[in-house]
Design a protein around this motif. Structure first.
Motif, short mmCIF file in Angstrom:
data_model
loop_
_atom_site.label_atom_id
_atom_site.label_comp_id
_atom_site.label_asym_id
_atom_site.label_seq_id
_atom_site.Cartn_x
_atom_site.Cartn_y
_atom_site.Cartn_z
N MET A 12 20.71 -20.73 110.97
CA MET A 12 22.10 -20.82 110.48
C MET A 12 23.09 -20.85 111.64
O MET A 12 24.30 -20.89 111.43
CB MET A 12 22.42 -19.62 109.57
CG MET A 12 21.63 -19.54 108.29
SD MET A 12 22.23 -20.71 107.03
CE MET A 12 20.90 -21.91 107.03
N ASN A 37 23.57 -18.32 113.76
CA ASN A 37 24.20 -17.01 113.88
C ASN A 37 23.40 -16.08 114.78
O ASN A 37 22.19 -16.26 114.96
CB ASN A 37 24.31 -16.35 112.49
CG ASN A 37 25.22 -17.13 111.57
OD1 ASN A 37 26.34 -17.49 111.94
ND2 ASN A 37 24.74 -17.41 110.37
N ARG A 93 25.73 -22.45 99.66
CA ARG A 93 25.91 -22.47 101.11
C ARG A 93 27.25 -23.06 101.52
O ARG A 93 27.87 -22.61 102.50
CB ARG A 93 24.77 -23.26 101.75
CG ARG A 93 24.61 -23.05 103.24
CD ARG A 93 24.12 -21.65 103.58
NE ARG A 93 22.72 -21.47 103.19
CZ ARG A 93 22.15 -20.27 103.05
NH1 ARG A 93 22.85 -19.15 103.26
NH2 ARG A 93 20.89 -20.17 102.69
N ASP A 94 27.72 -24.06 100.79
CA ASP A 94 28.99 -24.70 101.18
C ASP A 94 30.17 -23.74 101.04
O ASP A 94 30.97 -23.59 101.96
CB ASP A 94 29.22 -26.01 100.39
CG ASP A 94 28.93 -25.90 98.90
OD1 ASP A 94 28.57 -24.79 98.42
OD2 ASP A 94 29.06 -26.92 98.19
N GLN A 136 29.91 -20.53 100.91
CA GLN A 136 29.68 -19.41 101.84
C GLN A 136 30.34 -19.71 103.18
O GLN A 136 30.94 -18.82 103.80
CB GLN A 136 28.18 -19.16 102.04
CG GLN A 136 27.90 -17.93 102.91
CD GLN A 136 26.44 -17.77 103.28
OE1 GLN A 136 25.70 -18.73 103.36
NE2 GLN A 136 26.04 -16.53 103.52
N ARG A 137 30.24 -20.97 103.61
CA ARG A 137 30.85 -21.36 104.88
C ARG A 137 32.38 -21.34 104.81
O ARG A 137 33.05 -20.96 105.76
CB ARG A 137 30.39 -22.77 105.27
CG ARG A 137 29.01 -22.84 105.91
CD ARG A 137 28.74 -24.22 106.51
NE ARG A 137 28.64 -25.25 105.49
CZ ARG A 137 27.50 -25.71 104.97
NH1 ARG A 137 26.33 -25.23 105.39
NH2 ARG A 137 27.50 -26.64 104.05
N THR A 138 32.95 -21.76 103.68
CA THR A 138 34.40 -21.97 103.62
C THR A 138 35.18 -20.78 103.05
O THR A 138 36.36 -20.63 103.35
CB THR A 138 34.73 -23.23 102.78
OG1 THR A 138 34.08 -23.11 101.50
CG2 THR A 138 34.22 -24.48 103.47
N TRP A 176 31.64 -13.66 100.97
CA TRP A 176 30.46 -14.30 100.36
C TRP A 176 30.36 -14.05 98.85
O TRP A 176 29.35 -14.36 98.23
CB TRP A 176 29.19 -13.77 101.03
CG TRP A 176 29.08 -14.14 102.47
CD1 TRP A 176 29.92 -14.96 103.20
CD2 TRP A 176 28.07 -13.70 103.39
NE1 TRP A 176 29.47 -15.05 104.50
CE2 TRP A 176 28.35 -14.28 104.65
CE3 TRP A 176 26.95 -12.86 103.27
CZ2 TRP A 176 27.55 -14.06 105.78
CZ3 TRP A 176 26.15 -12.64 104.40
CH2 TRP A 176 26.45 -13.24 105.63
#
Lengths: 257, 257
Positions: free
Chosen positions: B74, B76, B146-147, B149-151, B155
């Motif tokens: 990921m 991280n 996931r999308d 989660q990124r933006t 979470w």
């Protein structure tokens, strides 16, 4: 109408506030899951201990940066969509219960908020039907460990620790929440003084958004965000939160050795 | 010993798995809140529908970036302290229940995980006493949009939506979880294949950390993180998660119109 959850002896009860007599008219069972049926019993308000008006069976949903002046004081933009986080039901306490500062934080802040209590299981509630799923409103202090909120990334530890969600003193039914004062005081000194008319995302919109993510259950609580003026609380202080038309309550601040 | 929660007619029951006979020996009540007392009834495994082994009354606590190879895929770093988030109890489903892809996401991933089920109310549990508060272990799919989660930053929406927490198929008691295979398959194809020996923060340390934030209640679930190999799931697929010694289960993936 305002409803309290209270205790005199062993078992918590609900009661309707009779403001003129300063008494509670006891209710049978839990009004969130049944009808408002009185038992006939009346109890003087100064002889009861008020409890958190609800312990959610599922979740407390928090909303971040929902007053522009608070977002600005934190150096943040107002997000286009509501910023959603969760507090567990283990974080809920009632009036006069101590807020226990967690050992992992050296900077814990008060956040006075209007809170919405959900009446029934629902999902995908349109904003224009939001009132159908609202049981009532209460006052919340979204207590936040500001230092770990900055460093953890996720806000779970900062906003989810035990005693981080004081709720009280009453559940107000049939309240127009479009323009109510939202205040916090520390040792009597006014620190936050906003109005719900300043909410970026209003209650119906929040219910629509939150219920598009989660099924909401009776007794779930949605915190609507805090106005400007947040600041630290420390051991020995007493922090009061108030929403006009619902009431005010306070909690002492302690730290365990 | 492995325990299932299952349904044949109207009411969910618990039962002990008799592996030789492929039968469940029914239990009285909920073993998480009482003793393991059998009723004498036996039910063939192929005549029951398995349910989520537990519906937490309080919370599912998730842990992020707890396998170095998954953190790396990921992009991280592995955090020094466990990265904690919450999934509400409304996200929990059981074996064969559909995972409903939320309308707000176009990229939903599987995450196979070992899950710990708590046996009793506890706070500040030292790592060396962690086994005292573990009821057993189950398998989880920490389904993640996931999308968003990124933006989203937080979470909560990405990991808390309805059906995002499949749990099953059994509760395994007295299991040594120090080196078990953790796998995910999509339509039979192996996608994740890690081992619990790769956990950055082990189960006792997670319980110590999590219980320093929250009071844990019986039936609370801690997800321990996912190994490398996460990837998308889409409508019409079936996603299986497995932990060695506990079992495997799968869920179909759907989207509501």
């Amino acid at each position: 109408m305002r409803i309290a959850r209270f205790i005199t002896g062993e078992n918590p009860q609900y009661g309707i506030l009779d403001e003129d007599a300063d008494e509670l008219v006891a209710l049978r069972g839990d009004p969130i899951y049944g009808d408002l049926e009185t038992t006939g019993q009346r109890v003087a308000l100064d002889e009861v201990r008020l409890l958190s008006p609800v312990i959610p069976r599922s979740k407390v949903v928090g909303i971040g940066r929902n007053y522009a002046d608070h977002a600005a004081e934190m150096g943040n933009e107002v997000p286009d969509e509501p910023l959603v986080f969760l507090k567990p039901n283990t974080s809920v306490i009632g009036p006069d219960d101590p807020i226990v500062l967690p050992a992992f934080s050296g900077e814990v802040h008060h956040e006075a908020e209007l809170a919405v209590v959900i009446s029934r299981l629902c999902k995908f509630v349109p904003a224009e039907k939001a009132s159908d799923v609202i049981f009532g409103y209460t006052v919340a202090n979204d207590v936040t460990a500001r230092d770990v909120q900055r460093t953890d990334g996720q806000w779970t530890r900062a906003k989810g620790f035990d005693t981080s969600c004081p709720l009280g003193p009453y559940l107000a039914l049939d309240l127009d929440v479009s323009d109510l004062a939202v205040r916090a005081r520390v040792d009597g000194e006014l620190r936050q003084d906003g109005r719900t008319s300043q909410l970026v995302h209003k209650v119906p919109e929040l219910i629509a958004y939150v219920s598009s993510i989660f099924t909401l259950l009776p007794g779930d609580v949605i915190l609507t965000g805090t106005p400007a003026g947040v600041g630290p609380i420390d051991v020995g202080q007493r922090v009061e939160v108030e929403v006009e038309g619902i009431g005010a309550f306070s909690n002492p601040v302690v730290r365990r050795d």
